[in-house]
Structure formats: C-alpha cells, structure tokens
Write an enzyme that holds these catalytic residues in place. Structure first.
Site: not given
Ligand code: CP
Ligand code: NVA
Length: 311
Positions: A100, A127, A130, A222, A263, A291
């Site tokens: 990530r 993502h 997700q 989101d 999410c 997930r």
């Molecule tokens: N939805 C999601 O990716 O959550 P986190 O940021 O907690 O991993």
């Molecule tokens: N769009 C958000 C998703 C977090 C799971 C971000 O990138 O922060």
C-alpha cells in the site's frame, strides 16, 4: 498472471473464479491451511490501514503462512535503497508481496522487479482488493452483478476506479455522480467503458446524485478526501461535496430494499449520515468481513498461478 495491480488486469473468468473461491473460503475458512506452510508474505504499508492490514495478515495465517508487516521507516527503502533492489531481495525470502503506497508507478516497478506475486493493497488510483469484497457483497445482498445498477456518489477516487472496473467486467451498470472536477480519471474511465462494452456493462458519469441513485440496487460512497489528498483542500471539499452526502432522502431514490456500501473508514456527517451508515440498509461490515475471504482467495489463486489476466 503474476500480480494484481488493478481490477481491469483481471479477465471476467478470473473475477468469477476469485469470487467463487472467496465464497468457498467463507464457508470453510481453514481449507488449504498448509498452502503457505513455513513461508512468509511481506506486507508493506506506506499509508495507514485497518481492514487491509488485518484481513491480509489473517488470510496469510489461515493459509498456514507467516505475515510480516513492514513500514517505510523499517526498510532500507526509506533510506534510499531502490524499489528494484528491495523487490529482488524480498523475492528471495517471501512467497508474495503486498504493498500500500501512493504512486501506482512505484507498485508497477516493484512488480516488474519482483519474481513473486505483488498485490496492490491501495494506491492513489486503485484499490483492487476492495473491489473484490465489494463485488462479493453485492452478489450476496443484491444478486448477480450483471442484473444490478450500482450508484457511486462522491469522489472519483481509487475505490471508485476499482469498483467501476469490476462492475464493467461483470457486465453490470455503475452510475457515478461526483462534483464537477472530481470525476473518475478520464483515461481510466475510457478503459473501463471499453471493458463494459465487451461485457455488456454500462458506466454512466454525471453530477446529479439523485439521477445516479434512481432505481439503484445499491448506493456506494467513500471519503471525500483520500489519504494523500492535500489536507488544505478539506474545507473547500466539504462545501463542494455537501450535495453528494448519502442520506435517507437519497436512499429513498433507489429501489425499495436498496443497500448502502462504504469501504470504510467513514466520516459520518460528511459523505454519509450516521442514520444511513448505521441503519438497516447498510452492509458495510459484511463488506469489511468479505475483505478477509477475498484476500484468502486472491493469495491462493496467485500462488497457484490460477489467474490468466485480461486478454
Ligand atoms: N477499506 C480499506 O481498505 O480499509 P483500510 O484502509 O482500513 O485498510
Ligand atoms: N479512498 C480512500 C480509501 C481508504 C480505504 C483513501 O484512499 O484514503
């Protein structure tokens, strides 16, 4: 196909296989419990994470492996070692690498240099993990994806891009409503529309949340400010996005029995009201649970070289 960097890299068969495998892992979580015996999976987080981190670690443990989570201050990467040398080194130890971070091109460089599977655990544009959980949750609560209209209301961000690609591949309809200037990336949208065209899907993009929600089986939102977006934009965004809040009135525009997806983490009072996210239409914790099952399915399929990738 060695890696999963974005949802559109999957073929429809891959996606259907992953969702089927996830359903099986959900029914029997300890199947394949020796798949990763005595082996490690390295998970690198350059942004915070609750769901991705804990679900991926749990999935590795259920497959019999050992998850090693590391951050930028623990690797020499944070002191200037190259992405390529980091990827080559980790490939000599671990069975898979989960990452990530911010830039998609950094993840692509990792994948290029690594000889083990690389999984995108969220970047600025994508993502994919997700989207697997989102599709499974939609199937469970709303029915086959190719019969569904899903409204995505809010920011045209990473989660929006991966959802749009997933629904396009599965032949469903996604109706996206964002403020002007905050829509999905035009290049990614064009690619997703081409996918939708091949698979019988439809992608609508506009600026009217009510029109997107009309007749929808589910409404998804989101956060308005993602990790890495400039904090100084927060006040401006709160004002620009206010008409895009998912509230009871917007839910009432959707079909009777429509579900609410997010999410997580959420900001109740911003992109969604507390009533909706905590109300009977909300399936956000089923999504969060999924997930885990989709992570197990993805790891298993990549380790077994079961994914063929888009043609
Ligand atoms: N939805 C999601 O990716 O959550 P986190 O940021 O907690 O991993
Ligand atoms: N769009 C958000 C998703 C977090 C799971 C971000 O990138 O922060």
């Amino acid at each position: 196909m060695k890696d999963l960097l974005r949802t559109a890299h999957l073929s429809r068969d891959d996606l259907e296989l992953l969702l089927e495998l996830a359903r099986r892992f959900k029914e029997r979580p300890t199947q394949h419990r020796t798949e990763l015996s005595n082996q490690t999976v390295v998970l690198y987080f350059n942004k915070p994470s609750t769901r991705t981190r804990v679900s991926m670690c749990t999935a590795v443990a259920r497959l019999g492996g050992i998850p090693l989570t590391v951050g930028p201050t623990e690797l020499q990467l944070g002191r200037g070692e190259s992405i390529e040398d980091t990827a080559r080194t980790i490939s000599r130890y671990a069975r898979a690498f989960v990452i990530r971070t911010y830039r998609d091109e950094d993840v692509a460089r990792f994948a290029q240099a690594a000889t083990i599977p690389v999984i995108n655990a969220l970047t600025d544009q994508h993502h994919p993990c997700q989207s697997l959980a989102d599709l499974l949750t939609l199937q469970e609560h709303c029915g086959p994806i190719d019969t569904l209209r899903v409204a995505y209301v809010g920011a045209g961000n990473n989660v929006c891009h991966s959802l749009m690609e997933g629904i396009a591949l599965m032949g469903g309809t996604v109706a996206i409503a964002t403020p002007e200037g905050y829509g999905p990336d035009p290049e990614l949208l064009g690619e997703a529309r081409a996918l939708a065209g091949r698979h019988g899907g439809v992608i609508e993009v506009g600026h009217d949340p009510g029109a997107a929600a009309a007749g929808a089986h589910a409404i998804y939102t989101d956060v308005w400010l993602s990790m890495g977006d400039p904090e100084e934009e927060r006040a401006r965004r709160l004002e620009r996005f206010a008409p895009f809040q998912v509230d009871d009135a917007l839910m009432a525009r959707a079909r009777p029995g429509a579900r609410f997806l997010h999410c997580l983490p959420d900001h109740p009072g911003e992109e969604v009201t507390a009533e909706v996210v905590s109300g009977p239409a909300s399936v956000v914790f089923d999504q969060a649970e999924n997930r885990l099952h989709t992570a197990a399915a993805l790891l298993y399929a990549l380790l077994r070289d079961r994914l063929r990738g888009a043609a």
